[in-house]
Design a protein around this motif. Structure first.
Motif, PDB file in Angstrom:
ATOM      1  N   SER A 116      38.292  59.594  -0.284  1.00  3.83           N
ATOM      2  CA  SER A 116      39.085  60.331   0.696  1.00  3.83           C
ATOM      3  C   SER A 116      38.550  61.744   0.884  1.00  3.83           C
ATOM      4  O   SER A 116      38.342  62.472  -0.086  1.00  3.83           O
ATOM      5  N   PHE A 126      43.512  53.630   1.475  1.00  4.23           N
ATOM      6  CA  PHE A 126      43.699  54.892   0.744  1.00  4.23           C
ATOM      7  C   PHE A 126      45.169  55.110   0.385  1.00  4.23           C
ATOM      8  O   PHE A 126      45.479  55.716  -0.646  1.00  4.23           O
ATOM      9  N   ARG A 152      40.873  61.608   6.068  1.00  2.00           N
ATOM     10  CA  ARG A 152      42.199  60.990   6.105  1.00  2.00           C
ATOM     11  C   ARG A 152      42.915  61.328   7.402  1.00  2.00           C
ATOM     12  O   ARG A 152      43.782  60.582   7.847  1.00  2.00           O
TER      13      ARG A 152
END
Length: 214
Positions: free
Chosen positions: A26, A67, A124
Motif C-alpha cells: 500500500s 488491501f 490507496r
C-alpha cells in the motif's frame, strides 16, 4: 514518496526469469486519504476510466479490496496468472503481456511504481485527474469534471453530518459507489459527497472485526 506530485521512473526492465509472483504494498498518502478518491468511488468510475482505461481501474479496485483485508504493514502476494485471469486479461509474454501493460499504465500515470522487479507500490487513494489530462476525456466529461471539484451545495450540513449520513448508507448495505451517488442526488456537491463516502468507507474497513467463537 507520499507527495501527490511525485514522479517516478517507469518500471525497471524485467528480470531474466519470468515474473510469476508480484508483491504489492500500500502506498499511503495522508493528503490523498482526506482529499483523494477511492478506486471504487463514483469519481474514478466517471473520470479516471477515460484516462487509464477500464483494465487499469479494475486492477486498482481489486487491490483496494485486497488491501482492506490486510494489516497496515502487510503486503499482497499476487500470482500474476491468476490475477490476470480475474481481470479477464492474459499474462503471457512477460512484460509485454496485456496484464503487465495494465500495471505499467498505472505506473505511467503516477498511481503505482516498482521499487524493484517484484515489488509494486500502489496508491490507496487516487488524486483528481490533473488538468493536463482532461483532453483525454470526451467533451461531456471535460464539462462535468469541474463540477465535481465544487465543495458548495452542502450549506445546511457540516462535514461531520455529511460523513455520518455516508456512514449510515454503508451500514444499510449500500456500496461505496452507490452511497456517493445517493448523496449527490440528495443535493450534496459531488466532491463533498465523494470525500464523505471515502472517509466512511475507510472507517468501515478499519473497524475491528468481531472474533469468532471457539
Amino acid at each position: 514518496m507520499g507527495g501527490t506530485s511525485t514522479v517516478h521512473d517507469k518500471p525497471r526492465a524485467p528480470a531474466a526469469e519470468p515474473l510469476r509472483v508480484l508483491r504489492a504494498r500500500s502506498w499511503d498518502d495522508p493528503k490523498l486519504a482526506r482529499r483523494g478518491h477511492d478506486p471504487r468511488s463514483a469519481y474514478v468510475e466517471r473520470f479516471w476510466v477515460a484516462v487509464l482505461g477500464p483494465s487499469a481501474v479494475w486492477f486498482l479496485r481489486l487491490l483496494a479490496r485486497e488491501f482492506d483485508e490486510l494489516a497496515p504493514d502487510e503486503e499482497l502476494r499476487l500470482d500474476l496468472d491468476t490475477t490476470a485471469r480475474r481481470l479477464g486479461l492474459q499474462h503471457r509474454g512477460g512484460r509485454t503481456s496485456t496484464f503487465m501493460r495494465t500495471v505499467d499504465r498505472c505506473a505511467m500515470f503516477g498511481l503505482a511504481y516498482f521499487t524493484d522487479d517484484a515489488v509494486l507500490m500502489v496508491r490507496r487513494h487516487l488524486p483528481s485527474v490533473p488538468r493536463r489530462l482532461h483532453d483525454r476525456m470526451p467533451q461531456e466529461l471535460r464539462d462535468e469534471v469541474g463540477h465535481w471539484s465544487r465543495t458548495d451545495g452542502q450549506a445546511d450540513f457540516s462535514v461531520g453530518e455529511t460523513r455520518l449520513l455516508a456512514s449510515c448508507m454503508l451500514m444499510l448495505g449500500h456500496g461505496l459507489h452507490e452511497s456517493a451517488e445517493r448523496l449527490v442526488t440528495l443535493g450534496f456537491a459531488p466532491n463533498a459527497a465523494n470525500e464523505a463516502t471515502a472517509w466512511a468507507w475507510a472507517q468501515h474497513c478499519t473497524r475491528p472485526r468481531p472474533r469468532g467463537r471457539n
